[in-house]
Design a protein around this motif. Structure first.
Motif, short mmCIF file in Angstrom:
data_model
loop_
_atom_site.label_atom_id
_atom_site.label_comp_id
_atom_site.label_asym_id
_atom_site.label_seq_id
_atom_site.Cartn_x
_atom_site.Cartn_y
_atom_site.Cartn_z
N ASP A 156 18.97 2.38 -45.74
CA ASP A 156 19.11 3.31 -44.50
C ASP A 156 18.03 2.58 -43.35
OD1 ASP A 156 16.47 3.82 -45.41
OD2 ASP A 156 17.00 5.80 -45.73
N GLY A 157 18.07 3.58 -42.25
CA GLY A 157 17.24 3.11 -41.14
C GLY A 157 17.60 1.69 -40.47
N LEU A 158 19.13 1.62 -40.19
CA LEU A 158 19.38 0.43 -39.66
C LEU A 158 18.85 0.22 -38.31
CD1 LEU A 158 21.27 -2.20 -39.64
CD2 LEU A 158 23.08 -0.73 -38.52
N THR A 159 17.96 -0.97 -38.19
CA THR A 159 17.27 -1.06 -36.86
C THR A 159 17.78 -2.34 -36.14
OG1 THR A 159 15.28 -0.01 -37.77
CG2 THR A 159 15.19 -1.68 -35.89
N GLN A 160 18.10 -2.24 -34.60
CA GLN A 160 18.57 -3.49 -34.12
C GLN A 160 17.78 -3.65 -32.77
OE1 GLN A 160 23.18 -3.22 -33.46
NE2 GLN A 160 22.85 -1.01 -34.55
N GLN A 161 17.69 -4.89 -32.39
CA GLN A 161 16.89 -5.14 -31.11
C GLN A 161 17.47 -6.44 -30.62
OE1 GLN A 161 12.58 -6.85 -31.01
NE2 GLN A 161 12.11 -4.67 -30.72
N TYR A 162 17.80 -6.50 -29.42
CA TYR A 162 18.22 -7.44 -28.56
C TYR A 162 17.37 -7.60 -27.24
CZ TYR A 162 22.13 -6.19 -31.75
OH TYR A 162 22.68 -6.10 -32.74
N GLN A 163 16.99 -8.78 -27.25
CA GLN A 163 16.14 -9.05 -25.87
C GLN A 163 16.76 -10.22 -25.14
OE1 GLN A 163 12.29 -10.20 -27.37
NE2 GLN A 163 11.78 -8.01 -27.95
N GLY A 164 16.34 -10.13 -23.84
CA GLY A 164 16.94 -11.46 -23.11
C GLY A 164 15.88 -11.68 -22.00
N HIS A 165 15.47 -12.85 -21.61
CA HIS A 165 14.46 -13.19 -20.53
C HIS A 165 15.04 -14.13 -19.54
CE1 HIS A 165 10.92 -15.14 -18.76
NE2 HIS A 165 10.80 -13.94 -18.37
N LEU A 166 14.91 -14.35 -18.45
CA LEU A 166 15.56 -15.18 -17.36
C LEU A 166 14.27 -15.32 -16.21
CD1 LEU A 166 17.59 -17.11 -16.52
CD2 LEU A 166 18.53 -15.40 -15.42
N GLY A 167 13.96 -16.65 -15.92
CA GLY A 167 12.93 -17.05 -14.99
C GLY A 167 13.92 -17.70 -13.86
N LEU A 168 13.63 -17.19 -12.72
CA LEU A 168 14.53 -17.82 -11.38
C LEU A 168 13.60 -18.25 -10.29
CD1 LEU A 168 17.38 -15.36 -11.45
CD2 LEU A 168 17.59 -17.69 -12.13
N PRO A 169 13.89 -19.21 -9.59
CA PRO A 169 12.81 -19.57 -8.68
C PRO A 169 13.30 -18.81 -7.28
CG PRO A 169 14.68 -21.06 -8.57
CD PRO A 169 14.78 -20.30 -9.81
N LEU A 170 12.13 -18.49 -6.68
CA LEU A 170 12.26 -17.46 -5.36
C LEU A 170 11.48 -18.31 -4.31
CD1 LEU A 170 13.26 -14.63 -4.76
CD2 LEU A 170 11.14 -13.94 -5.04
N GLY A 171 12.10 -18.93 -3.40
CA GLY A 171 11.60 -19.99 -2.32
C GLY A 171 11.07 -21.07 -2.81
N LYS A 172 10.05 -21.59 -2.34
CA LYS A 172 9.51 -22.85 -2.54
C LYS A 172 8.51 -22.74 -3.88
CE LYS A 172 6.54 -26.74 -1.05
NZ LYS A 172 5.54 -27.29 0.04
N ASP A 173 7.65 -21.89 -3.93
CA ASP A 173 6.69 -21.54 -5.02
C ASP A 173 6.82 -20.13 -5.84
OD1 ASP A 173 5.79 -24.17 -4.61
OD2 ASP A 173 4.77 -23.14 -2.90
N GLY A 174 7.77 -19.35 -5.39
CA GLY A 174 7.91 -17.90 -5.93
C GLY A 174 8.52 -17.93 -7.41
N HIS A 175 8.56 -16.90 -7.78
CA HIS A 175 9.38 -16.34 -8.91
C HIS A 175 9.97 -15.16 -8.89
CE1 HIS A 175 5.63 -14.28 -9.73
NE2 HIS A 175 6.29 -13.47 -10.73
N LEU A 176 11.14 -15.28 -9.92
CA LEU A 176 11.54 -14.02 -10.05
C LEU A 176 11.80 -13.79 -11.41
CD1 LEU A 176 12.94 -11.07 -9.27
CD2 LEU A 176 15.13 -12.38 -9.18
N SER A 177 11.16 -13.08 -12.54
CA SER A 177 11.20 -13.06 -13.75
C SER A 177 11.99 -11.77 -14.21
CB SER A 177 9.98 -13.17 -14.42
OG SER A 177 9.98 -13.44 -15.61
N LEU A 178 13.13 -11.74 -15.00
CA LEU A 178 13.64 -10.87 -15.42
C LEU A 178 13.80 -10.51 -16.99
CD1 LEU A 178 16.91 -11.51 -13.18
CD2 LEU A 178 14.90 -9.85 -12.58
N ALA A 179 13.65 -9.28 -17.40
CA ALA A 179 13.88 -9.27 -19.06
C ALA A 179 14.40 -7.94 -19.16
CB ALA A 179 12.18 -9.11 -19.30
N ALA A 180 15.19 -7.91 -20.19
CA ALA A 180 16.02 -6.69 -20.74
C ALA A 180 15.80 -6.61 -22.11
CB ALA A 180 17.35 -6.94 -20.48
#
Length: 885
Positions: A233-257
């Protein structure tokens, strides 16, 4: 009134002010010191550490690529615990644990609270402390104190609190909820085990948990983990995702779900056949009342026969709390940063989480008066539930390198919105017209914070020093709305059928069964604001001697001002051997919800009223305005590296907390004869009960933290790393609040011995974690052994036993600790980008002790004690796969 089930809109986004503390995310990655390695080893990291060279990052990556192992390069730079320049773990004057993203993932736990419980010896996560919706938002203890005695930061900015007062069963606590943060967004976690109110303000009595988020400009990963408990019993599910993107010359946009789903686990004993579900039958076959208590011990009267349905009933009903609740949780985060030039950076972080959770209450067998048998002919199990939307957003700008003054200005908002429900229930006084599902009310907490911080390096009389100063403005709001009318109202319907047909149901049967809704008089709309200024100075009188000082002044609109201070120092006596220590004062502001709390809980034959502490009725019964809790912290430690691959840290501490906030003893006529008149004088029913929040007691906590680690590297057989960490912690109640004269007259203790025992004994007396990690080429094996020492519990039997080991005992003391659990992970790098792992948590299926027989309810043949860190759920196994890109 129409039910609001499933009709409330998702909370709106906010764009307003914000969150706290300067964060240094990073000079270039420095050499990893022995103590940085110690912290990482304690975390049970999965892969090779950075080499002691200036190009640590590149050399480690090359080594990993050659060996096929996953490399982790975690900075030894610490943000937490100082306002001055970030330091390494080795040079920190206060104890700090650092846990990498791989260590968090390797714990293979459902959320950050469970992860910290598996990694930090001084952290305790009790499962269920009580009943109802408070169990659905959990809270962990650091060094045995309340959950909201630990401040939570994200990137050095204060995290908002939960809207659910009493989270985790801690009646006066409203901590920040770590469960709502996606783990894939985390670069590392820093746990400061020391008081830090002078640095960060309210709540940092036991310590600080600072979550540092990822700032990747490229790459990403996806991961899935699925598992269940040994009993299927107690079926447990976990799903993760992460993505890094450049923002301008030196910036970043780091996304996670992240998406988590756990099905419930029940470990209740079968109900004994002597406990009747249905009305027994007389000689004529007619239903009659059973012997004993109809609600708690219905038995067969002499000459009667059982209802034939007893033979086919389900005796495995959820009749207790032995297990885990089910939940579904989705969370998102976005971390962004952009260089504007001239050393100026704009940054921001936003998180969002949506959760649904349920927890069972006691089964209502069909012969009880509160069961509408036409709706539930075989009884019912009510389920407490919440639907939660949590949102936070922070934005800021920092810079100033060219001027010598480094500055950071930020603003943010945090909002937690919780709808509470009771499902599969009934409001008995509405009879056949009763709903089965009830909206109990909404609770919303919102915090707006704005910060300005300055730092500068100075030369004071030839001494290298760093000055830091700043200010914080904060506004908090708490709202609680009314529930469905049937969830709290009285419909006037008597018992419909059975031997008690026509019996009037009193006020004790008002509202929905198990949890009742918020009444109009319970509605709250409260707010307060605070302003703070702080000043910090870090000195280096000698090359090997560091002294940190800080002072903070904070003013709250509802209880006045408070000043806190801190002095911390570290002196390296010889190479690889140093002493460190600190002395500080701290405080914790009463939760805004506690200041204005007014609530009603319904039992079968009475209602219990928690009065607003400022109400005339409460004041007449001895209530006083709540004061902030205040603390004095002392810590002394030694850090040493006696051998090249052996590191040791030992810290002893004392924490004195004054005016701890809790609920007063609930009094009513049935428990304290004569108090019915007091209840009536407050305008309530003679049989009802009353309590209110108080500054209940002073406590003193003493303990010791010890960590050791080492490593061995063999030729051809791989690398072996080990760590050992332990905590010993003991709390005593040094003073109990004076009982008001009006209660003394009826022998009502304002803060009972049972309540004092919760302060003293909820956390384990000691906890040890031993980690062994072997890795070779594409394979790694990690074993973690955890020992929980004495976990003392005290219970009062309904009937004093006359025989057996507890004969004559009015209070039974028992131990549910002294347990060893083993976690095992076997991982294989299929390719440099693909990793598979098999995990077993609690490998040998250890379970806590069961209740002593005299403490069992009549419907139990056994019951696991479920308010400790180990539950009756037992062993758990999972498989996981991660793909990096």
């Amino acid at each position: 009134m129409t039910s609001r089930l499933s009709r409330r809109p998702v909370g709106r986004a906010f764009s307003t002010p914000p969150l706290h503390a300067p964060t240094a995310r990073g000079p270039a990655r420095p050499r990893l010191s022995h103590f940085a390695r110690a912290a990482l080893l304690l975390a049970g990291g999965e892969a090779a550490f950075a080499q002691d060279s200036a190009d640590a990052g590149s050399s480690t990556a090359a080594t990993a690529a050659a060996s096929g192992t996953a490399a982790i390069v975690v900075p030894s730079v610490l943000v937490t615990g100082a306002r001055a320049e970030p330091r390494t773990v080795q040079s920190s004057p206060t104890p700090v644990d650092v846990f990498s993203a791989d260590a968090i993932d390797g714990a293979a736990r459902a959320g950050l609270l469970e992860t910290l419980n598996s990694l930090v010896p001084s952290f305790n996560l009790p499962n269920w402390v009580g009943f109802g919706n408070s169990t659905l938002v959990r809270g962990g203890q650091l060094r045995g104190l309340n959950p909201d005695h630990t401040l939570v930061l994200i990137n050095g900015k204060r995290r908002h609190s939960t809207a659910l007062l009493g989270a985790g069963g801690f009646t006066a606590s409203a901590p920040a909820d770590l469960s709502l943060i996606p783990t894939g967004a985390i670069e590392r976690i820093e746990v400061l085990r020391d008081g830090a109110s002078a640095l960060y303000g309210s709540d940092a009595i036991a310590g600080v948990i600072n979550i540092i988020t990822r700032q990747d400009r490229e790459g990403g990963s996806v991961q899935a983990r699925v598992g269940e408990y040994y009993e299927g019993d107690g079926l447990t599910q976990q799903y993760q995702g992460h993505l890094g993107l450049p923002l301008g010359k030196d910036g970043h946009l780091s996304l996670a779900a992240q998406y988590d789903k756990q099905r419930p686990v029940f470990r209740d004993s079968p109900v004994p056949s002597t406990f009747l579900f249905y009305f027994p039958r007389n000689a004529a076959g007619q239903p009659i009342l059973p012997s004993g208590s109809l609600a708690s011990n219905p038995t067969l009267p002499a000459g009667a026969t059982p209802d034939p349905r007893e033979a086919t009933r389900n005796s495995n009903q959820v009749f207790g709390l032995g297990g885990l609740q089910g939940f579904e949780l989705g969370s998102l985060s976005a971390d962004a940063g952009l260089d504007l030039g001239a050393g100026i950076e704009v940054y921001g972080l936003a998180t969002y989480a949506h959760r649904k959770a349920r927890a069972p209450q006691y089964f209502r067998h069909p012969s009880r008066d509160e069961v509408v048998r036409a709706l539930y002919p075989d009884g019912f199990t009510p389920f407490s539930g919440i639907t939660e939307n949590d949102l936070s957003a922070t934005a800021g700008v920092r810079g100033g390198e060219a001027t010598g003054w480094r500055w950071d200005v930020s603003a943010g908002v945090g909002r937690d919105d919780i709808d509470t429900y009771i499902y599969n229930s009934v409001s008995p006084t509405y009879g056949l017209a009763s709903q089965r599902d009830f909206f109990l009310g909404n609770q919303t907490y919102t915090a707006y914070t704005a910060n300005g911080d300055l730092r500068r390096t100075l030369d004071i009389g030839g001494l290298a020093s760093e000055l830091s100063l700043g200010t914080e403005l904060r506004q908090e709001r708490f709202k609680r709305g009314v529930g469905d009318e049937q969830s709290w109202g009285h419909g006037g319907q008597p018992v419909l059928d059975g031997p008690n047909a026509g019996k009037a149901l009193g006020n004790g049967f008002s509202g929905s069964q198990a949890d009742t809704g918020n009444r109009p008089e319970d509605v709250i709309n409260a707010k307060r604001h605070s302003e703070a200024v702080y000043l910090g100075l870090s000195l280096k009188p000698l090359r090997d001697w560091v002294v940190d000082t800080a002072v903070r002044r904070e003013k709250f609109s509802d209880f006045g001002s408070t000043t806190t201070g801190r002095l911390a120092t570290r002196f390296e006596i010889a190479s690889g051997f140093a002493l460190r220590g600190s002395v500080s004062s701290g405080f914790h502001a009463p939760p805004l919800a506690a200041q204005s709390q007014r609530a009603t809980d319904i039992a079968n034959d009475y209602a219990n009223h928690q009065l607003r502490v400022s109400s005339p009725e409460a004041i007449a019964l001895g209530a006083k305005p709540l004061k902030p809790e205040k603390s004095d912290n002392l810590s002394l430690g030694v850090v040493a590296s006696p051998l090249q691959d052996l590191n040791v840290a030992v810290d002893v501490y004392q924490i004195k907390v004054k005016n701890r906030i809790a609920t007063s003893t609930s009094f009513r006529e049935a428990l304290y004869p004569g108090t019915g008149a007091l209840v009536q004088a407050a305008g309530l029913g003679f049989a009802d009960g009353i309590n209110y929040f108080i500054n209940a007691a002073d406590t003193r906590t003493r303990g010791i933290d010890v960590t050791l680690d080492g490593a061995f590297k063999g030729n051809g057989w791989g690398r072996l790393r080990w760590s050992a960490a332990l905590n010993y912690n003991e709390t005593v109640v040094s003073r109990v609040a004076d009982t008001p004269a009006v209660l003394q007259a009826y022998n009502v203790p304002v803060f009972s011995v049972a309540q004092q025992n919760t302060l003293k004994y909820l956390a384990p007396r000691d906890k040890e974690i031993f980690t062994l990690n072997w890795s070779r080429n594409d394979w790694s094996v990690q074993t973690r052994l955890t020992h929980y020492g004495t976990i003392k519990r005290v219970g009062s039997p309904a009937t004093i036993p006359t025989t057996g080991p507890w004969a004559g005992q009015r209070e039974i003391v028992y131990d549910v600790g002294n347990l060893w659990t083993t976690d095992l992970e076997i991982a294989w790098k299929v390719t440099p980008r693909v990793r598979l792992a098999l995990t077993a948590n609690n490998l040998f299926d250890r379970k806590p002790a069961t209740l002593p027989d005299p403490l069992l309810n009549k419907f139990q043949s056994y019951a696991y004690v479920n308010n400790g860190p180990i539950t009756g759920a037992g062993g758990f196994y999972a498989v996981s796969a991660r793909v990096d890109f």
